[in-house]
Design a protein around this motif. Structure first.
Motif, short mmCIF file in Angstrom:
data_model
loop_
_atom_site.label_atom_id
_atom_site.label_comp_id
_atom_site.label_asym_id
_atom_site.label_seq_id
_atom_site.Cartn_x
_atom_site.Cartn_y
_atom_site.Cartn_z
N ILE A 128 -4.96 -14.71 21.42
CA ILE A 128 -4.12 -15.49 22.34
C ILE A 128 -2.76 -15.64 21.67
O ILE A 128 -2.65 -16.21 20.58
N SER A 129 -1.73 -15.11 22.36
CA SER A 129 -0.38 -15.10 21.76
C SER A 129 0.54 -16.15 22.38
O SER A 129 1.73 -16.18 22.08
N LEU A 130 -0.05 -17.02 23.24
CA LEU A 130 0.78 -17.90 24.08
C LEU A 130 1.61 -18.92 23.29
O LEU A 130 2.56 -19.45 23.81
N PHE A 131 1.23 -19.19 22.06
CA PHE A 131 1.88 -20.28 21.32
C PHE A 131 2.84 -19.81 20.24
O PHE A 131 3.34 -20.61 19.46
N VAL A 132 3.07 -18.50 20.19
CA VAL A 132 4.04 -17.98 19.22
C VAL A 132 5.03 -17.07 19.94
O VAL A 132 4.67 -16.41 20.92
N PRO A 133 6.27 -17.02 19.45
CA PRO A 133 7.25 -16.14 20.09
C PRO A 133 6.91 -14.67 19.84
O PRO A 133 6.40 -14.33 18.78
N SER A 134 7.18 -13.84 20.83
CA SER A 134 6.81 -12.42 20.70
C SER A 134 7.80 -11.68 19.80
O SER A 134 9.01 -11.84 19.93
N PRO A 135 7.28 -10.81 18.91
CA PRO A 135 8.16 -9.98 18.09
C PRO A 135 8.83 -8.87 18.90
O PRO A 135 9.68 -8.16 18.39
N ASN A 176 -18.17 -12.65 16.15
CA ASN A 176 -17.13 -12.03 16.98
C ASN A 176 -16.36 -13.14 17.67
O ASN A 176 -16.94 -14.17 18.00
N GLY A 177 -15.07 -12.93 17.91
CA GLY A 177 -14.36 -13.97 18.64
C GLY A 177 -12.90 -13.69 18.89
O GLY A 177 -12.37 -12.62 18.57
N VAL A 178 -12.29 -14.69 19.50
CA VAL A 178 -10.88 -14.64 19.89
C VAL A 178 -10.08 -15.49 18.89
O VAL A 178 -10.45 -16.63 18.61
N TYR A 179 -9.01 -14.89 18.37
CA TYR A 179 -8.17 -15.57 17.37
C TYR A 179 -6.90 -16.06 18.05
O TYR A 179 -6.29 -15.33 18.84
N VAL A 180 -6.50 -17.27 17.74
CA VAL A 180 -5.23 -17.78 18.26
C VAL A 180 -4.31 -18.07 17.09
O VAL A 180 -4.74 -18.63 16.08
N GLN A 181 -3.05 -17.66 17.23
CA GLN A 181 -2.04 -17.96 16.20
C GLN A 181 -1.17 -19.11 16.65
O GLN A 181 -0.68 -19.13 17.78
N LEU A 182 -0.97 -20.08 15.77
CA LEU A 182 0.05 -21.12 15.95
C LEU A 182 1.08 -20.91 14.83
O LEU A 182 0.80 -20.20 13.87
N GLY A 205 -5.31 -19.64 13.30
CA GLY A 205 -4.61 -19.39 12.06
C GLY A 205 -3.11 -19.33 12.29
O GLY A 205 -2.63 -19.63 13.39
N MET A 206 -2.39 -18.94 11.25
CA MET A 206 -0.92 -18.98 11.29
C MET A 206 -0.29 -17.59 11.14
O MET A 206 0.85 -17.47 10.70
N SER A 207 -1.05 -16.56 11.47
CA SER A 207 -0.52 -15.20 11.30
C SER A 207 -1.18 -14.27 12.31
O SER A 207 -1.84 -14.71 13.24
N SER A 208 -0.99 -13.00 12.08
CA SER A 208 -1.81 -11.91 12.66
C SER A 208 -1.54 -11.53 14.10
O SER A 208 -1.51 -10.34 14.43
N VAL A 209 -1.38 -12.50 15.01
CA VAL A 209 -1.22 -12.13 16.41
C VAL A 209 0.08 -11.37 16.62
O VAL A 209 0.10 -10.31 17.27
N CYS A 223 -7.37 -3.14 14.13
CA CYS A 223 -8.57 -3.98 14.07
C CYS A 223 -8.28 -5.16 13.14
O CYS A 223 -7.29 -5.14 12.40
N GLY A 224 -9.11 -6.19 13.23
CA GLY A 224 -8.85 -7.38 12.40
C GLY A 224 -10.11 -8.15 12.10
O GLY A 224 -11.05 -8.19 12.91
N ILE A 225 -10.13 -8.74 10.92
CA ILE A 225 -11.27 -9.57 10.51
C ILE A 225 -10.73 -10.90 9.97
O ILE A 225 -9.83 -10.92 9.12
#
Ligand code: HPA
Length: 267
Positions: A128-135, A176-182, A205-209, A223-225
């Motif tokens: 979920i990328s909704l809470f961080v600005p897009s690169p 397995n799951g969905v990661y959200v970045q803040l 977390g605070m990275s990755s998306v 891919c990501g873990i």
């Protein structure tokens, strides 16, 4: 900028990586097994952002791992360090120019899913990328990728299957799951975690998306873990500390390293 950075690396080595691996907090020691190693500090590359976060060393390690040519990012840069989203993905675009086709993201994350325990590994199925600005905001560089990239399968089904099969082979249980970045750097409040849970996030977390988004844009198979280093705020009964996040990372590193090393041989 990318051209200048590319030329700088090419003045040192003609190494062409196939796979980029980004190491999150405390996940350093996969690098021990690398052969024909070349190290380049981020700070030596013209205008490349440097890591300022604790335990993020800030260098590329190039070499051979599992018979594959890899570039490892030992240390990433985060939005909370004050970098723009474009700066935070600079390293990923640069390594793509050198030839990499596959990206393995790792990170430490807080577990939102109540079925998770600290120390679990979670395959990132989506984000979920909704809470961080897009690169990708700003003028599009058509040489890197298209203006409006599709995001229906950011995390490659093919790579996820390889990693799941390798986890089964070595007896590692993968969530397995969905990661959200803040953006961080503050950990979340209990109300925020309840809100994120209701949106379908399993880990935070605070990275990755932004990294995955930029990587998908410029043509990597991604891919990501996540290492679930702690239960998220409100689910955990105790305050979260950066120390527990790092300690959890250090403990799980041998397992995660083995999983990545076995998997990349099959990419
Ligand atoms: N929240 C945000 N980022 C994190 C966490 C968390 O609980 N744990 C590790 N990184």
């Amino acid at each position: 900028m990318l051209e200048q950075q590319f030329e700088y690396i090419r003045s040192i080595t003609d190494f062409s990586p196939e796979i980029l691996i980004i190491l999150g907090s405390g996940l350093g020691d996969i690098c021990d097994g690398i052969e024909d190693r070349i190290e380049i500090e981020y700070g030596d590359i013209p205008s490349l952002p440097v890591s300022t976060a604790p335990k993020h060393e800030g260098k590329f390690i190039f070499g051979t791992l599992s018979g594959r040519r890899v570039a490892i990012m030992q240390g990433r840069v985060h939005l909370y360090e004050g970098y723009t989203p474009q700066e935070a993905v600079n390293h990923i675009r640069l390594i793509r120019l050198l030839g990499a086709k596959y990206l393995v993201i790792t990170n430490a994350a807080g577990g939102i899913n109540i079925g998770f325990r600290p120390g679990d590994l979670m395959m990132i199925d989506d984000h979920i990328s909704l809470f961080v600005p897009s690169p990708l905001v700003g003028k599009n560089d058509d040489k890197l990728g298209t203006r409006f990239p599709d995001m229906s399968e950011v995390y490659s089904k093919r790579l996820r299957k390889i990693i799941s099969d390798c986890a089964d082979d070595i007896g590692v249980k993968l969530q397995n799951g969905v990661y959200v970045q803040l953006t961080g750097p503050a950990f979340e409040t209990p109300a925020e975690i309840r809100a994120l849970a209701s949106l379908g996030a399993d880990a935070v977390g605070m990275s990755s998306v932004i990294e995955a988004e930029a990587a998908k844009h410029c043509g990597y198979e991604v891919c990501g873990i996540s290492l679930i280093s702690n239960l998220a705020c409100g689910i955990s009964k105790t305050p979260i500390t950066a120390e527990e996040v790092h300690e959890a990372g250090e403990k799980i590193t041998p397992v995660l390293s083995r999983l990545i090393i076995n998997s990349i041989g099959k990419f």
